[in-house]
Each structure stands twice: as C-alpha cells, then as structure tokens.
Scaffold this active site. Structure first.
Site, mmCIF file in Angstrom:
data_model
loop_
_atom_site.group_PDB
_atom_site.id
_atom_site.type_symbol
_atom_site.label_atom_id
_atom_site.label_comp_id
_atom_site.label_asym_id
_atom_site.label_seq_id
_atom_site.Cartn_x
_atom_site.Cartn_y
_atom_site.Cartn_z
ATOM 1 N N ASP A 81 26.858 8.787 -15.039
ATOM 2 C CA ASP A 81 28.116 8.510 -15.749
ATOM 3 C C ASP A 81 27.924 8.571 -17.267
ATOM 4 O O ASP A 81 26.856 8.235 -17.780
ATOM 5 C CB ASP A 81 28.611 7.112 -15.336
ATOM 6 C CG ASP A 81 30.043 6.866 -15.770
ATOM 7 O OD1 ASP A 81 30.774 7.847 -16.027
ATOM 8 O OD2 ASP A 81 30.441 5.683 -15.856
ATOM 9 N N ASN B 155 37.376 13.677 -8.884
ATOM 10 C CA ASN B 155 37.186 14.567 -10.048
ATOM 11 C C ASN B 155 38.090 15.805 -10.017
ATOM 12 O O ASN B 155 38.323 16.437 -11.048
ATOM 13 C CB ASN B 155 35.723 15.013 -10.184
ATOM 14 C CG ASN B 155 34.800 13.925 -10.700
ATOM 15 O OD1 ASN B 155 33.589 13.958 -10.471
ATOM 16 N ND2 ASN B 155 35.339 12.934 -11.406
HETATM 17 C C1 FPP Z 1 30.433 11.623 -15.303
HETATM 18 O O1 FPP Z 1 30.708 11.781 -16.641
HETATM 19 C C2 FPP Z 1 29.774 12.741 -14.701
HETATM 20 C C3 FPP Z 1 30.302 13.637 -13.811
HETATM 21 C C4 FPP Z 1 31.710 14.022 -13.713
HETATM 22 C C5 FPP Z 1 29.414 14.224 -12.811
HETATM 23 C C6 FPP Z 1 28.042 14.628 -13.270
HETATM 24 C C7 FPP Z 1 27.990 16.019 -13.679
HETATM 25 C C8 FPP Z 1 26.958 16.586 -14.340
HETATM 26 C C9 FPP Z 1 25.720 15.865 -14.699
HETATM 27 C C10 FPP Z 1 27.133 17.990 -14.771
HETATM 28 C C11 FPP Z 1 26.213 18.948 -14.134
HETATM 29 C C12 FPP Z 1 26.193 18.901 -12.657
HETATM 30 C C13 FPP Z 1 25.434 19.734 -11.921
HETATM 31 C C14 FPP Z 1 25.226 19.520 -10.464
HETATM 32 C C15 FPP Z 1 24.744 20.857 -12.531
HETATM 33 P P1 FPP Z 1 32.183 11.464 -17.107
HETATM 34 O O2 FPP Z 1 32.829 12.772 -17.437
HETATM 35 O O3 FPP Z 1 32.908 10.649 -16.103
HETATM 36 O O4 FPP Z 1 31.897 10.620 -18.394
HETATM 37 P P2 FPP Z 1 32.873 9.563 -19.077
HETATM 38 O O5 FPP Z 1 32.995 8.405 -18.135
HETATM 39 O O6 FPP Z 1 32.140 9.209 -20.333
HETATM 40 O O7 FPP Z 1 34.176 10.269 -19.342
#
Ligand code: FPP
Length: 250
Positions: free
Chosen positions: A30, A78
């Site tokens: 996250d 998502n």
């Molecule tokens: C949360 O950050 C993360 C995700 C939506 C999923 C994780 C995705 C990756 C690490 C990208 C690459 C993935 C692969 C498999 C290559 P967020 O966008 O919710 O962060 P925030 O809470 O700060 O908005």
C-alpha cells in the site's frame, strides 16, 4: 493476533540465520499513490516504483528460504479506479510478467495466481497462464499474485462450490468442515500465511485472504510500498520472530 507498527529505524542490512522463518508471507503493498503525490508525480509512477520493491522482496524471501510469497497486486475493488490508472497497472503487470518469465524459470520459482483472472485483459491472462504452466514444477519458492482478487468473492465462490457438491451428492452437509471449505478456496494446497505485512501504516486488511489470515501475525510498516526494501522485509520477519504464536491456546 497481535499487531505492531514498525518504526522508521534504519532497516536491517542482513539477516542472521534463524530457525523460525515464516513459511508463507503475504503482503498488502500500500501507498504507491501517496509516494507519487509526495513527489509531485502521477500515480502511475508510484506503481512503477512499487514494481521495483516487488523484485527486492522476492530476492529477500528467496534468500531467507520463505516457501510462499503472496502479493496483493490488484484487488477486485481496484477496477473502480480511473481507466488510465487501471491501464497503467495492467501495463506494469504485463511488463513484470515479460521480465520475470525467464527469471522465475531460472530461479526455480513457481508462479501461481488467485483472483478473478477472467476479468484480466486476454493478453495479460495468456502471459500469466503461460508462465504458470512453465513454472508449475518449480519449488524453490512459490510466488502467488493476487490479481482482481477479493476475499469475500473467493469465500462466496467456495460456498457455492460446496452447495453444488452437496446437491450432487458428492459431500454430505454433515461432512462440511474447515478442511472441506479450504479445499474449495483458490488457495487450496497453499499453507495459510504466517506473517501478513501491510505498508503505509494503515490498519486494515482490505478484503485480503480473510479466511487464510485467521492466525497470521500482522506487521504494519510505516513506509510507502515503493520505499520498502530488503531490510524492511528482514525487520518484519524479526518482528514476527519476536512474537509468541499461540493459535488460540495458552
Ligand atoms: C496500492 O497503492 C497498490 C496497488 C494498487 C497494488 C500494488 C501494485 C504495484 C506494486 C504495481 C506493480 C504490480 C505488479 C504486479 C507489477 P495505492 O495506489 O492504493 O496507494 P495509495 O493508498 O497511496 O493511493
């Protein structure tokens, strides 16, 4: 089940050999968006940087002898993000799969995936299935990607499968127990996570492996996922090793 927040001391550089290595580590990655925002960058840059952390953590887990690493890469919720962000995440996933295709094979790592994979773009699904087939026999570690994954959906699907089997006379309702249920989850055959790590300091499980984390130790790390390095994983494992797991007993 206890939880702790790791502080921001400098992370551990290396990990002494310790007999109590978690067999299965699950991670809620996250904070990509906030990492990007802090730098005045578009959110997709946070995700791109987050993909780097995945590579580091895979290395660290292999080094420690962790058998299973499950990463929450894309939740069923998502899909509700803006189209360009969903597209950026799918592109990153494609790139990751292309890069890892040979590497996983070379490192003898098995790739598995859980989630509603039929919702993924066809090309992404095909890439995924190809690597899963190619690495199916490997056992140095298993990398499980949770993609379009939601635990409630998984639990509902398992309940439906059980109901259908009961109707078909394959199982009697009286014989339904935890094992029968778990064998209908997508994680059938995978041991439950011993350690659940969540980055960015949030204290939530966000529809991730709700059945499977019943007795997992939870470690919350106050760093955004793109800043999570090998040393942070070692620290999380050290925190896990300091816990006394009782599984409900004294
Ligand atoms: C949360 O950050 C993360 C995700 C939506 C999923 C994780 C995705 C990756 C690490 C990208 C690459 C993935 C692969 C498999 C290559 P967020 O966008 O919710 O962060 P925030 O809470 O700060 O908005």
């Amino acid at each position: 089940m206890k939880s702790a927040t790791l502080n921001e001391n400098p992370p551990t550089e290396s990990m002494p050999k310790h007999p109590d290595i978690p067999r299965h580590i699950a991670i809620i990655m996250d904070g990509n968006g906030r990492w990007a925002k802090e730098r005045g960058l578009p959110r997709r840059e946070g995700h791109r940087a987050g993909a780097e952390s995945i590579r580091e953590v895979m290395e660290a887990c292999k080094e420690l002898g962790v058998e299973y690493l499950t990463l929450y890469a894309f939740s069923s919720e998502n899909w509700n993000r803006p189209e360009d962000e969903v597209q950026a995440l799918m592109n990153l996933l494609d790139r990751f799969l292309d890069e890892q295709a040979k590497e996983l094979d070379k490192q003898k790592v098995r790739l598995q995936a859980i989630g509603q994979l039929d919702r993924l773009p066809q090309k992404t699904r095909e890439r995924l299935e190809k690597i899963m087939a190619r690495t199916a026999g490997h056992r140095s570690m298993t990398l499980v990607l949770a993609l379009s994954y939601g635990a409630r959906e998984e639990i509902v699907a398992a309940a439906k499968a059980l109901a259908e089997d009961a109707l078909a006379g394959k199982i009697s309702p009286a014989a339904i127990d935890g094992d029968a249920f778990a064998s209908r989850l997508q994680t059938a055959g995978i041991p439950d996570p011993d350690l659940l790590v969540r980055t960015s300091g949030e204290l939530r499980v966000s529809n991730f492996l709700l059945w499977q984390i019943s007795y997992a130790e939870i470690v919350i790390v106050k760093k955004f996922w793109p800043d999570f390095r090998q040393g942070d994983l070692f620290d999380s494992v050290k925190e896990y090793q300091s816990r006394h797991r009782r599984f409900g007993a004294l």
